[in-house]
Design an enzyme around this catalytic site. Structure first.
Site: not given
Length: 294
Positions: A160, A209, A280
Site C-alpha cells: 500500500r 479502507s 491508508e
C-alpha cells in the site's frame, strides 16, 4: 488550457467532504500535464491529482494548490498484444473491462478497487491477494524534470505504498495481462464482488479502507470491531456498522469529523492492542492526525 479557481472538491470525493482547491485543471495530454507541473513549480504551489476521489480526504478548508483531474488521452485504455496500456486518469474498472473483453486476465482483483490507474500505482493498491506491483510493467511519471518511465522496483512499490512524492503525477502505465477465457474472468470477478458486497458498506459514501492492515493477527477492521467502534459516530461521520475499517458519511459529514474518528480509532487500537494503525487514506490540504503512544 483553462485553470479554474476555487473549485469545490467535495463534489469529486467519494466521501462527499472537503473544501475548494485554489486552482483546478483537467489536462488531456502529457504535454498539457507537463505545462501544469511547470506552472505549479514556477508559482511554488503544491499540486495533486484527485483521481476518482476515492481513498482521498480533503481538508474542510480546502487545498491551497493545484488539483488535477486527468482526462482526454490521459484517461484512455487500450490493449496491445498481452499488455494493457492506460492513462493515469483511467478507472481501474474500465481497465478490467477492456482486458476481459479481449480475453485477457490478471486484473480481476481491481474490481474491488474504485480508483484510477494513477492512484493505484501511487499506493500500490490491492485486493483479494493481488496488487498493482504484481501486474505493472512500467509507469510513466511526470514531474518538474519532465517525463520518466519507472519499473515497479524503481517506484519502490510495497504494501500500500510507493516512493512517489507530491509533485509527481502518474500519467500512464502498462500492465501485464494474459490470455484467459472471458467466462472464467467473469466468474472470478462476480465472486470477488459478492464477497466485497457482503463484507463492506458498498452502498454508502466512504473513501474506502481507513487503515492499512497492521502486522498483527487481527486485521484493522477486526481490531477496531474488538474496540467497540462499529457504529461510533461524530457529527455526520460514523464508523461503519458493517465494517469497522470504513468511515461513512451518515449525513452532512465534514472531513474534520472523519479525522476525529480516525484519531479515536488509533487511540483505542493502541491502548487495547499496542498497535499504531497507519492510515491508508491519502490526506490533501492542512490535515494532521494526532500521534499515538508518544
Amino acid at each position: 488550457m483553462k485553470i479554474e479557481t476555487d473549485v469545490k472538491l467535495s463534489k469529486f470525493t467519494t466521501l462527499g467532504t472537503g473544501g475548494p482547491a485554489t486552482w483546478f485543471a483537467r489536462p488531456e495530454t502529457v504535454p498539457e500535464l507537463g505545462e501544469l507541473v511547470d506552472w505549479a513549480t514556477e508559482q511554488e504551489i503544491p499540486l495533486a491529482p484527485i483521481g476518482l476521489g476515492s481513498n482521498l480526504l480533503v481538508a474542510d478548508e480546502g487545498f491551497p494548490g493545484l488539483a488535477l483531474k486527468l482526462s482526454g488521452v490521459l484517461s484512455t485504455v487500450k490493449v496491445a498484444d498481452e499488455r494493457l496500456i492506460a492513462g493515469g486518469g483511467a478507472s481501474l474498472a474500465v481497465c478490467l473491462h477492456r482486458a476481459r473483453d479481449a480475453g485477457l486476465g490478471g486484473l480481476e482483483f481491481v474490481c474491488a478497487i474504485p480508483g484510477t490507474v494513477g492512484g493505484g500505482v501511487w499506493m500500490n493498491a490491492g485486493a483479494y491477494g493481488g496488487d498493482i506491483a504484481s501486474v505493472l510493467v512500467r509507469a510513466h511519471v511526470v514531474d518538474r524534470t519532465g517525463g520518466h518511465w519507472f519499473t515497479p522496483s524503481e517506484l519502490g512499490l510495497r504494501y500500500r505504498r510507493s516512493e512517489l512524492v507530491r509533485g509527481q503525477v502518474v500519467a500512464g502505465a502498462e500492465f501485464r495481462v494474459e490470455p484467459k477465457p472471458t467466462e472464467e474472468i467473469k466468474t472470478t470477478v462476480a465472486e470477488m464482488q459478492r464477497q466485497r458486497k457482503d463484507a463492506q458498506p458498498t452502498n454508502k459514501r466512504t473513501f474506502g479502507s481507513v487503515f492499512k492492515n497492521p502486522d498483527h493477527e487481527l486485521t484493522a477492521g477486526r481490531m477496531l470491531e474488538a474496540c467497540g467502534l462499529k457504529g461510533h459516530r461524530i457529527g455526520g461521520a460514523q464508523i461503519s456498522p458493517k465494517h469497522a475499517n470504513f468511515i461513512e458519511n451518515a449525513g452532512g459529514a465534514a472531513s474534520g469529523e472523519a479525522i476525529a474518528l480516525i484519531a479515536e480509532a488509533r487511540r483505542r487500537a493502541f491502548e487495547q492492542f499496542g498497535a499504531r494503525l497507519e492510515p491508508e487514506v491519502q490526506l490533501l490540504g492542512d490535515i494532521e492526525i494526532p500521534p499515538v503512544g508518544e
